[in-house]
Enzyme design. Sequence first.
Site, PDB file in Angstrom:
ATOM      1  N   SER A  77      -2.149  -0.828   3.510  1.00  0.00           N
ATOM      2  CA  SER A  77      -2.744  -1.614   2.243  1.00  0.00           C
ATOM      3  C   SER A  77      -2.496  -3.041   2.505  1.00  0.00           C
ATOM      4  O   SER A  77      -1.601  -3.502   3.018  1.00  0.00           O
ATOM      5  CB  SER A  77      -2.512  -1.066   1.186  1.00  0.00           C
ATOM      6  OG  SER A  77      -2.766  -1.848  -0.058  1.00  0.00           O
ATOM      7  N   TYR A  90       4.299   0.999  -5.479  1.00  0.00           N
ATOM      8  CA  TYR A  90       3.301   1.148  -4.443  1.00  0.00           C
ATOM      9  C   TYR A  90       3.568   0.159  -3.186  1.00  0.00           C
ATOM     10  O   TYR A  90       3.387   0.531  -1.979  1.00  0.00           O
ATOM     11  CB  TYR A  90       1.925   0.852  -5.142  1.00  0.00           C
ATOM     12  CG  TYR A  90       0.710   0.917  -4.076  1.00  0.00           C
ATOM     13  CD1 TYR A  90       0.279   2.338  -3.613  1.00  0.00           C
ATOM     14  CD2 TYR A  90      -0.195  -0.019  -4.146  1.00  0.00           C
ATOM     15  CE1 TYR A  90      -0.879   2.275  -2.718  1.00  0.00           C
ATOM     16  CE2 TYR A  90      -1.099  -0.132  -2.954  1.00  0.00           C
ATOM     17  CZ  TYR A  90      -1.543   1.125  -2.434  1.00  0.00           C
ATOM     18  OH  TYR A  90      -2.495   1.350  -1.476  1.00  0.00           O
TER      19      TYR A  90
END
Length: 214
Positions: A77, A90
């Site tokens: 990501s 995250y």
Amino acid sequence: APAAIEAAVAEALNSFGRIDVLVNNAGYAAGGFVEEVPMEEWRRQMETNFFGLVAVTKAVLPQMRERRSGLIINIGSVSGLAAFPGYAPYAASKFAVEGFSESLRHEMSPFGVRVVIIEPGAYRTAIWSKGLSQISAADGSPYRARLDAVLRYSRKTADTAPDPQEVAELIGRIAQMRSPRLRYVVGRGSRLLTGGKSLLPWRWFERIVARALR
């Protein structure tokens, strides 16, 4: 679970004789401000987004190494390159995927196994809606106003995000390449974000992020 991973890989090998491409795409987004995120949630985030990815990769490596052929695509990501407030669990899991993928690429290159990281920005998937629904600050939290701003920004980004078919098509193209590069940053504004972080003084970049989250 390790037993389930081993069983799935064994079944694939029994059925097809080989695994040519592994795409590690499992994950979800946990959030909240660091002080208020329970340790169980940190562990659950790392277990899914990082340790699960490592376990599946380890299960397919022996047959790829022996055949001296294979492709492993880890879905990271942009949050593994530039971390935002409110998503430390995250971001930490995706930063871990970055380091793991770099080391793995060095290790497997002599055996003909290619390792790639795809770093998508926001796309219209369930990952953000699932994560956002579980994030909240307690009444009286000193972080309440800032977390609300982060969530507003995240919802707006999710609502206007492009179709994830773009990422699927990129995976297909990479699978056809003889010598793919290590990193592929993809998504609206993703290159601008990562380029800004690498080129601008940190203080400037920090101000830009703070202004976006007002």
